[in-house]
Design an enzyme around this catalytic site. Sequence first.
Site, PDB file in Angstrom:
ATOM      1  N   LYS A 135       0.872  -1.187   0.000  1.00 49.11           N
ATOM      2  CA  LYS A 135       0.000   0.000   0.000  1.00 49.11           C
ATOM      3  C   LYS A 135       0.900   1.226   0.000  1.00 49.11           C
ATOM      4  O   LYS A 135       1.405   1.653   1.032  1.00 49.11           O
ATOM      5  CB  LYS A 135      -0.926   0.004   1.221  1.00 49.11           C
ATOM      6  N   GLU A 185      -0.603   7.358  -0.750  1.00 50.31           N
ATOM      7  CA  GLU A 185      -1.600   7.818  -1.726  1.00 50.31           C
ATOM      8  C   GLU A 185      -1.148   9.095  -2.438  1.00 50.31           C
ATOM      9  O   GLU A 185      -1.697   9.457  -3.474  1.00 50.31           O
ATOM     10  CB  GLU A 185      -2.974   7.997  -1.049  1.00 50.31           C
ATOM     11  N   SER A 230       5.500   8.432   9.521  1.00 44.91           N
ATOM     12  CA  SER A 230       5.691   9.327  10.670  1.00 44.91           C
ATOM     13  C   SER A 230       5.517   8.557  11.987  1.00 44.91           C
ATOM     14  O   SER A 230       4.858   7.516  12.028  1.00 44.91           O
ATOM     15  CB  SER A 230       4.697  10.476  10.581  1.00 44.91           C
ATOM     16  N   CYS A 243      14.104  10.990   6.133  1.00 40.70           N
ATOM     17  CA  CYS A 243      14.129  10.628   7.551  1.00 40.70           C
ATOM     18  C   CYS A 243      15.553  10.673   8.087  1.00 40.70           C
ATOM     19  O   CYS A 243      15.759  10.627   9.285  1.00 40.70           O
ATOM     20  CB  CYS A 243      13.536   9.250   7.758  1.00 40.70           C
ATOM     21  N   GLU A 247      10.047  17.148  14.484  1.00 39.91           N
ATOM     22  CA  GLU A 247      10.429  16.869  13.092  1.00 39.91           C
ATOM     23  C   GLU A 247       9.748  17.893  12.187  1.00 39.91           C
ATOM     24  O   GLU A 247       8.524  18.003  12.187  1.00 39.91           O
ATOM     25  CB  GLU A 247       9.999  15.456  12.687  1.00 39.91           C
TER      26      GLU A 247
HETATM   27  P1  NAD Z   1       2.673   9.213   7.084  1.00 38.21           P
HETATM   28  O1  NAD Z   1       2.862   8.584   8.413  1.00 38.21           O
HETATM   29  O2  NAD Z   1       1.714  10.346   6.971  1.00 38.21           O
HETATM   30  O3  NAD Z   1       2.167   8.128   6.018  1.00 38.21           O
HETATM   31  C1  NAD Z   1       2.835   6.904   5.843  1.00 38.21           C
HETATM   32  C2  NAD Z   1       1.839   5.855   5.397  1.00 38.21           C
HETATM   33  O4  NAD Z   1       0.853   5.681   6.415  1.00 38.21           O
HETATM   34  C3  NAD Z   1       1.094   6.217   4.124  1.00 38.21           C
HETATM   35  O5  NAD Z   1       1.003   5.077   3.298  1.00 38.21           O
HETATM   36  C4  NAD Z   1      -0.269   6.651   4.616  1.00 38.21           C
HETATM   37  O6  NAD Z   1      -1.306   6.367   3.702  1.00 38.21           O
HETATM   38  C5  NAD Z   1      -0.449   5.830   5.876  1.00 38.21           C
HETATM   39  N1  NAD Z   1      -1.267   6.513   6.872  1.00 38.21           N
HETATM   40  C6  NAD Z   1      -1.322   7.852   7.108  1.00 38.21           C
HETATM   41  N2  NAD Z   1      -2.189   8.111   8.110  1.00 38.21           N
HETATM   42  C7  NAD Z   1      -2.679   6.928   8.518  1.00 38.21           C
HETATM   43  C8  NAD Z   1      -3.609   6.547   9.545  1.00 38.21           C
HETATM   44  N3  NAD Z   1      -4.195   7.451  10.332  1.00 38.21           N
HETATM   45  N4  NAD Z   1      -3.875   5.239   9.705  1.00 38.21           N
HETATM   46  C9  NAD Z   1      -3.278   4.325   8.919  1.00 38.21           C
HETATM   47  N5  NAD Z   1      -2.404   4.621   7.935  1.00 38.21           N
HETATM   48  C10 NAD Z   1      -2.096   5.911   7.734  1.00 38.21           C
HETATM   49  O7  NAD Z   1       4.129   9.633   6.550  1.00 38.21           O
HETATM   50  P2  NAD Z   1       4.505  10.485   5.265  1.00 38.21           P
HETATM   51  O8  NAD Z   1       4.151  11.921   5.523  1.00 38.21           O
HETATM   52  O9  NAD Z   1       4.000   9.838   4.045  1.00 38.21           O
HETATM   53  O10 NAD Z   1       6.090  10.316   5.271  1.00 38.21           O
HETATM   54  C11 NAD Z   1       6.952  11.139   5.975  1.00 38.21           C
HETATM   55  C12 NAD Z   1       7.330  10.526   7.312  1.00 38.21           C
HETATM   56  O11 NAD Z   1       7.960   9.270   7.118  1.00 38.21           O
HETATM   57  C13 NAD Z   1       8.353  11.366   8.080  1.00 38.21           C
HETATM   58  O12 NAD Z   1       7.975  11.397   9.429  1.00 38.21           O
HETATM   59  C14 NAD Z   1       9.654  10.599   7.883  1.00 38.21           C
HETATM   60  O13 NAD Z   1      10.606  10.817   8.891  1.00 38.21           O
HETATM   61  C15 NAD Z   1       9.155   9.199   7.879  1.00 38.21           C
HETATM   62  N6  NAD Z   1      10.130   8.291   7.249  1.00 38.21           N
HETATM   63  C16 NAD Z   1      10.830   7.450   8.058  1.00 38.21           C
HETATM   64  C17 NAD Z   1      11.787   6.598   7.516  1.00 38.21           C
HETATM   65  C18 NAD Z   1      12.574   5.683   8.403  1.00 38.21           C
HETATM   66  O14 NAD Z   1      13.265   4.824   7.888  1.00 38.21           O
HETATM   67  N7  NAD Z   1      12.525   5.827   9.701  1.00 38.21           N
HETATM   68  C19 NAD Z   1      11.999   6.602   6.120  1.00 38.21           C
HETATM   69  C20 NAD Z   1      11.244   7.461   5.325  1.00 38.21           C
HETATM   70  C21 NAD Z   1      10.300   8.303   5.909  1.00 38.21           C
END
Ligand code: NAD
Length: 502
Positions: free
Chosen positions: A179, A182, A232, A287, A386
């Site tokens: 998944k 989006e 996140s 990240c 962050e």
């Molecule tokens: P996000 O948490 O908003 O979304 C990540 C995924 O979770 C997406 O597929 C999204 O559809 C899903 N999602 C979002 N809200 C949800 C909910 N309420 N319930 C279930 N699923 C949900 O993250 P983002 O904004 O797409 O990405 C940026 C974040 O990712 C930053 O915080 C970054 O630090 C982190 N990141 C971490 C790493 C790592 O290795 N630690 C690597 C890349 C990115």
Amino acid sequence: MSTATTLDVVPQLSGGEWQRLDAERHTDVFNPSTGKLIARTPLATAEQTAAVIEAAAKALPAWRETPVVERARVMFRYRMLMEQHFEELAALVTREHGKTLAEARAEVNRGVEMVEFAAGMPSLIMGSTLPNIATGVDAEVVRHPVGVCAGITPYNFPNMVPLWMFPVAITCGNTFVLKPSEKVPLSTVLLGELLLEAGVPPGVFNIVHGDKECVDTLLTHPKVAAISFVGSTPIAKYIYETGTANGKRVQSAGGAKNHLIIMPDADMDQTVKQLAASAYGCAGQRCMAGSLAVAVGRAGDEVVGGLVDFAGKFRVGPSDGNEQVDMGPVIRDEHRRRVAEYLDIAKSEGATVPLDGRRDFAGDGFLLGPSVIDQVKPGMRVAKEEIFGPVLSVARVDSLDEALAMGDDCDYGNGAVIFTRSGYAARQFKQHFNAGMIGINVGVPAPMAWFPFTGWNRSFFGDLHIQGVEGMQFYTRQKVTLTRWPQENESYQDPVWKGRQN
Ligand code: NAD
């Protein structure tokens, strides 16, 4: 031209078929360089998600019986196809994410390395034996796939982060439901097309699009065995808690606040360039991006002066089809506003902003220039939260010990870097800094495919990390067999417990 770049509603992949989902809800996909709508992501319902999980479950029995050597051969073909389509893959990342083409190429390279790692699965997945562990008894441990695995990925690496997961999972003999974010679903579609072309059987790799409803179905469905998540921290924690409460193994990587420590003896020219690359690369949306520079002693003035001068000259502009930019846009207009707000928050908390990235850019792209915040103190929001945009906060301290103490106070624990010429300072830092990935004169210490991505604290929830041998361990479960072949007419005496019973 590929399906990925021509369709309006992004297709899902289920059981080897590309399907246009009849969805009631959609998310808009933008080209961040132009601000234009380029596609719409359908958001699957629980029922629609369950149908994709069933397709993955159906393909599992045949795939897990397929010899690992054959499974690995799919990866060799996949790697070749990725090389052939390298520029298309990179251009698509730039188109839907906004990072520069050079950054997109680097991302795809990191992804290709994951495929190379997975192609070595026959050696990685081997078990071990100990003959004659008791008289006439041989012991063996082997690894089996866990079943249907699901991956939920963030927007900031549309190509690489999915590749952290499915090549390893499927060469281990699992089937997979991805998944993607989006906001950036198109790269995943192109990766799926190439994987089918490489010969992966129908149902082994599937793509479903959605938001919380879809994710919740993956987290609770009885036929899903394992969940890999990157995103996140609040969502990572939710994924870990919900997935494990539903009996699944979960590896869940979260957000970060990466510290960059600059000792007064560092090579300042090199350090400033590396600080800028770390903080502003991919417009700060990594990240492993440096977010809080901690300058020790007289390093403070040189760091701030050098950064304002160097980053102030960055060419910021639309990156799609244009290689003449140093930094592209951020993902969305709301995100640009959220990041810029931190500059006002910093001022209201008593910090200064010697470089403010807010400018009137031509066009409708989501552009924001690099910013530097100075005089940041522990406890300020810009020191702790962050930001995930092109903003570097600078704190000034008197000693390495003070810099280490700021790290102890950090909720996150992904990466941390020191710039120094002192072996002693580097060793103290490596030994004592409160983070799982350490750089010594390396601005972005992101491990490559062969090493685990070892976030600490609230940057990771789970045990086995993504990448490296731990990735293979996550996607397999062990089975131990004890074997004894008695001679004909030999009377039975339990060989293991013999001599231990009263
Ligand atoms: P996000 O948490 O908003 O979304 C990540 C995924 O979770 C997406 O597929 C999204 O559809 C899903 N999602 C979002 N809200 C949800 C909910 N309420 N319930 C279930 N699923 C949900 O993250 P983002 O904004 O797409 O990405 C940026 C974040 O990712 C930053 O915080 C970054 O630090 C982190 N990141 C971490 C790493 C790592 O290795 N630690 C690597 C890349 C990115």
